[in-house]
Every structure is written in structure tokens, then in C-alpha cells.
Design a protein around this motif. Structure first.
Motif, short mmCIF file in Angstrom:
data_model
loop_
_atom_site.label_atom_id
_atom_site.label_comp_id
_atom_site.label_asym_id
_atom_site.label_seq_id
_atom_site.Cartn_x
_atom_site.Cartn_y
_atom_site.Cartn_z
N LEU A 1 8.60 1.75 4.10
CA LEU A 1 9.91 1.15 3.50
C LEU A 1 10.93 2.02 3.03
O LEU A 1 12.10 1.84 3.40
N ILE A 2 10.66 3.08 2.63
CA ILE A 2 11.66 4.20 2.35
C ILE A 2 12.31 4.76 3.57
O ILE A 2 13.47 4.84 3.61
N ASN A 3 11.33 4.87 4.77
CA ASN A 3 11.99 5.35 6.01
C ASN A 3 12.79 4.35 6.51
O ASN A 3 13.92 4.85 7.29
N GLU A 4 12.39 2.86 6.55
CA GLU A 4 13.22 2.07 7.32
C GLU A 4 14.35 1.78 6.65
O GLU A 4 15.53 1.43 7.40
N THR A 5 14.67 1.88 5.39
CA THR A 5 15.77 1.83 4.59
C THR A 5 16.74 2.95 4.93
O THR A 5 17.89 2.72 4.89
N PHE B 1 17.02 -1.31 -0.23
CA PHE B 1 15.41 -1.06 -0.31
C PHE B 1 15.10 -2.79 -0.33
O PHE B 1 13.95 -3.10 0.53
N GLU B 2 15.64 -3.62 -1.30
CA GLU B 2 15.13 -4.87 -1.34
C GLU B 2 15.68 -5.58 0.09
O GLU B 2 14.61 -6.56 0.60
N ARG B 3 16.64 -5.41 0.70
CA ARG B 3 16.95 -5.82 1.98
C ARG B 3 15.94 -5.77 2.87
O ARG B 3 15.49 -6.43 3.96
N ASN B 4 15.09 -4.34 3.10
CA ASN B 4 14.39 -4.20 4.03
C ASN B 4 12.80 -4.52 3.48
O ASN B 4 11.84 -4.06 4.38
N SER C 1 0.78 -1.29 0.17
CA SER C 1 -0.03 -0.01 0.18
C SER C 1 0.98 1.23 -0.09
O SER C 1 2.03 1.04 0.37
N GLY C 2 0.29 2.57 -0.10
CA GLY C 2 0.99 3.68 -0.15
C GLY C 2 1.73 3.80 1.33
O GLY C 2 2.85 4.35 1.47
N ALA C 3 1.05 3.40 2.36
CA ALA C 3 1.56 3.65 3.77
C ALA C 3 2.82 2.54 3.66
O ALA C 3 3.78 2.72 4.28
N ASP C 4 2.62 1.34 3.12
CA ASP C 4 3.76 0.42 3.22
C ASP C 4 5.03 0.95 2.60
O ASP C 4 6.19 0.76 3.01
N ILE C 5 4.72 1.62 1.33
CA ILE C 5 5.83 2.27 0.46
C ILE C 5 6.67 3.16 1.47
O ILE C 5 7.95 3.33 1.50
N LYS C 6 5.86 4.01 2.16
CA LYS C 6 6.43 5.35 2.88
C LYS C 6 7.09 4.72 4.04
O LYS C 6 8.27 5.22 4.65
N PRO D 1 11.15 -7.21 3.46
CA PRO D 1 10.66 -8.37 4.21
C PRO D 1 10.25 -7.65 5.71
O PRO D 1 9.38 -8.12 6.23
N VAL D 2 11.07 -6.85 6.07
CA VAL D 2 10.95 -6.07 7.45
C VAL D 2 9.67 -5.39 7.37
O VAL D 2 8.75 -5.42 8.35
N VAL D 3 9.07 -4.77 6.23
CA VAL D 3 7.77 -4.29 6.12
C VAL D 3 6.74 -5.28 6.08
O VAL D 3 5.61 -5.22 6.55
N MET D 4 6.93 -6.34 5.20
CA MET D 4 6.01 -7.22 4.84
C MET D 4 5.52 -7.99 6.34
O MET D 4 4.62 -8.03 6.40
#
Length: 448
Positions: free
Chosen positions: A214-218, A235-238, A207-212, A240-243
Motif C-alpha cells: 500500500l505504501i509503495n503503491e501510494t 492512502f485511502e484512494r489506494n 497483513s504486513g506485506a499488504d501494508i508495505k 482498494p487497489v491493494v485489496m
């Protein structure tokens, strides 16, 4: 309302924004429309999964219209009388400041409870009906409500003349995700080298929230490690962290054979049915021991037919089949897959799909999906028998796919056991080598 969000701040979703613009136009010029016999709709339902931007769209409509925005905030532990009082006060303020918007977030939580027949739920719904019916066409009041699942709402609230305007905000597709990613990347100079299209392909079903997130976590992850040049691999490394919403746990002794064959089993079951290739991982995130991930939406928006049902069940039980065929035993880790498969079948039974309704000829389907059907021991036995037959058939076919492709399973196992994670490209290289095909560049297509 403190958040100054406008339509330009919402990336993608062009059709949804076009519909919102119509509502904004009527709100801004309601007197003009009233003269020609049109009026502001009483209610708008924004439905969709959590995190897709329903609340953002509601606030954008209010800001673009430049009208007061009154949000209902239900306090935890609030009594029935306090809730009713709050609703009345909210509509009173809206009338005093018309044209205006009344916003109710998570609408279904307000009008539904675990038991819709409760007094609290009935009285809350009744007061909302009274207030909405009390809005005249000249008042200029629009009620906007969000819900994660529109069919759960009482029909009396969403019939014509009440909350009858609807916008469904779907999970963003590849094009929408790319636009969302571009918007966030443009706000940070350190991310100017990231290919938004490639990242959009790798965030299927985000979702849009997931993308936001992901970017912050990365960014946080890279800064903490002293990484200055953030790349797509970071980004790929992170992802699963968001998933999985949990941290990565180190494997002390590497992945077990069971875990490897479980994840390969899921992959083989899907690949041999659809030809779709994804990454395979035995990395542990919280309690998740591994996963297969695809760079694209699988069967997105496709109606569920008997064939797709059976294929989905085969994939879901592919992990269990991988354990059984390759190790001669199974682990408790497959219980989650079986539970999800049973839940999936149960949902289809409850909507009378595929002729399942013939099992309950005397049942009256409830207005809400969570209501129980009138039942009998005979009917329950038939449903359980059908469920068992579907699961057994899927499991046997999954085992057959694994048995027929043991050499390929072993080829993937050797790499996965050593690396713990195989990217889509690495899996494709194994498949090409196994099939005697020269390795070629596999750049994703522009669209899905």
C-alpha cells in the motif's frame, strides 16, 4: 542467506518476538543449556496467513543467533528422486555446520499434494521424518518450517519430539499495524506527516506485506500525478487497489441502480445487526463492481456460534436482498456471494460444527480437512437440505431488514449514485441526518 533481517526490523508482534528470543538464546548458548539437561528443539512450525512475516521471523532468528541458515528450495518440475536427494543434501550440510537452521518455506506444499495418498507425498514425508529423527539433542540443528494452514500437515511430522514447537503468527491487529506503518513511514521523509494510527484503523485485515505494498503503491501513484504532499486521503484512494489487486476502471455512465442497491444491501444487513458503520463504494476494480469496507476488524477472533453464523450469512446475502427488494430482480453479480455463503456452510459441515456431524453418524472424519467423508445419497440430501434452509432463512431476514429500512436505503442511494463512493464519515452524516441527530465529530477510538 542474503537478507540481514533482525527482530528490530519486525514491527509489532511482541509476544511472537519474545518466544523467538527464547529460541535464539538456546541456539547461541546450546552448550550451556545442554549441560543443564536442555536441548535445542528439533523443529519449529511458523503458521499463519500469507504475508504476515513468517519468513522474516525465521530469518531474524537465524541472524540473531548468528548460525548458518540452509534453505530448502524446491525447483518446479523437480522429480521425486531429485527432491529426496535435495532434502538429504540439505540436512547433511546442516550437520556439517552445526549449530545451524534448516528452513523449509511453505512446508505444506512439500509434504502435501492434491492427493496426500500419492507416492510422491508419502516418500517426501518419510524422508523428512527420517532426517528429523536423525537429529540428536547434541547436534544443535533446528528445523524451521512455515505453513499457511497447520492442520493440513501430517500428524506424524508435528508430534512431540519432531516439529513440536509452534508459533502462530496472526494477522496484525490495530496496534501491530500501527507499529508496522510507523516503521515503513520512518524510512521516507515525505511521509512524516501521515498519522500512523489513522492509517492503521483504515487498513483492517491487512497483513504486513499488504501494508508495505500500500505504501509503495501510494508513493508511485502520487509521484505519477505530480503530488508532492502525500496525505492520508492518498492512502485511502489506494486501499482498494491493494485489496482487489487490480486497477480502478472508470465508470462511463455512473453506477447502475442494481450495483448501488447491492452494496447498500450489504451495508444495511450488517449495520442493522451490529451497528457497525463502514464506507460504501460502487467503484470498479477489475471485475469487482463495488464493496463495503470497515475501518475495524469485524468479529475478529470471535468463536463462530450458531448466532454469528446466521448473522454472517444475512450480511453475505444482503446484496442479493437489496437487488430483490429495491429493484424487483437480481443480477448474476450475486452468484459470488451465494457461492461464498455455501462454501462457508460447507466448511462448518466438514468440521462437524453445530451438530452437523449428527448427519453423518457412520462417517469417519479424515485426518486432513480436504479428505472426503464416507458418504451416502441420503446424507448428501440432508446436507443440501440443511444448506438450503440456512440460505433461505438468511435471505428472508436480509430482505426483511431492507424492506423495513427502505427510506434509509433511498437516502444512502441518492448520495452513492452521485458520488460512487461514500466514506465512513459521509455515511455517518447520512445516518445522523436520517435519524434526526446533529452531526458530530466521529474520531475513531484509540483501540478496537
Amino acid at each position: 542467506m542474503t537478507d540481514k533481517i533482525y527482530l528490530k526490523d519486525i514491527a509489532g508482534y511482541e509476544e511472537e518476538k519474545a518466544e523467538a528470543k527464547k529460541i535464539i538464546e538456546v541456539l547461541k548458548n546450546h552448550e550451556k543449556y545442554e549441560k543443564i539437561g536442555a536441548y535445542i528443539p528439533k523443529g519449529l512450525i511458523l503458521s499463519g496467513n500469507p504475508g504476515v512475516g513468517k519468513t522474516m521471523l525465521a530469518k531474524a532468528i537465524a541472524n540473531e543467533s548468528n548460525v548458518p541458515f540452509f534453505e530448502f528450495e524446491s525447483n518446479e518440475g523437480e522429480t521425486e528422486s531429485e527432491t529426496i536427494k535435495s532434502i538429504k543434501a540439505l540436512f547433511t550440510k546442516a550437520r556439517e555446520n552445526a549449530p545451524s537452521i534448516v528452513f523449509i518455506d511453505e512446508f505444506d506444499e512439500l509434504v502435501m499434494t492434491s492427493d496426500f495418498r500419492s507416492d510422491y507425498s508419502r516418500k517426501t514425508t518419510k524422508i523428512l521424518l527420517t532426517e528429523i529423527d536423525g537429529i540428536s539433542s547434541s547436534d544443535g540443528i533446528l528445523v524451521i518450517a512455515t505453513t499457511n494452514y497447520r492442520p493440513m500437515l501430517p500428524p506424524a511430522l508435528i508430534r512431540s519430539g519432531r516439529m513440536d514447537k509452534r508459533i502462530t503468527v496472526e494477522m496484525p491487529d490495530t496496534i501491530d499495524r500501527e507499529e508496522i506503518i510507523k516503521l515503513y513511514l520512518s524510512r521516507n521523509e515525505r511521509l512524516s506527516n501521515i498519522d500512523a494510527h489513522q492509517l492503521a484503523l483504515k487498513t483492517a485485515n491487512f497483513s504486513g506485506a499488504d501494508i508495505k505494498t500500500l505504501i509503495n503503491e501510494t508513493i508511485i501513484d502520487c509521484v505519477s500525478q505530480g503530488i508532492e504532499n502525500i496525505t492520508l486521503a492518498d492512502f485511502e484512494r489506494n486501499i482498494p487497489v491493494v485489496m482487489f489487486q487490480d486497477i480502478k476502471k472508470k465508470s462511463r455512465n455512473g453506477p447502475s441502480d442494481m450495483t448501488c442497491y447491492h452494496e447498500i444491501g450489504h451495508f444495511i444487513a450488517e449495520y442493522k445487526q451490529s451497528g457497525i458503520v463502514g464506507s460504501i463504494s460502487t467503484e470498479r476494480f477489475g471485475r469487482v463492481m463495488g464493496h463495503v469496507y470497515y475501518d475495524k476488524e469485524i468479529i475478529k477472533f470471535e468463536p463462530v456460534t450458531r448466532d454469528t453464523l446466521k448473522k454472517k450469512l444475512i450480511t453475505m446475502l444482503g446484496g442479493l436482498a437489496g437487488e430483490q427488494v429495491m429493484c424487483g430482480d437480481v443480477t448474476s453479480g450475486s452468484s459470488d456471494d451465494i457461492g461464498k455463503a455455501r462454501e462457508y456452510i460447507s466448511q462448518l459441515v466438514n468440521v462437524g460444527a453445530f451438530g452437523f456431524d449428527k448427519l453423518l453418524p457412520n462417517a469417519q472424519i479424515g485426518r486432513f480437512s480436504h479428505e472426503s467423508f464416507p458418504t451416502s445419497e441420503t446424507r448428501l440430501e440432508k446436507i443440501e437440505e440443511l444448506e438450503c434452509d440456512l440460505l433461505t432463512e438468511a435471505f428472508e431476514k436480509a430482505k426483511a431488514l431492507i424492506s423495513e429500512n427502505k427510506s434509509l436505503v433511498d437516502a444512502i442511494y441518492k448520495e452513492l449514485k452521485q458520488k460512487e463512493r461514500l466514506s465512513k464519515r459521509e455515511v455517518e452524516m447520512i445516518l445522523n441526518s436520517f435519524n434526526g441527530v446533529a452531526a458530530v465529530s466521529t474520531q475513531p477510538k484509540a483501540t478496537i
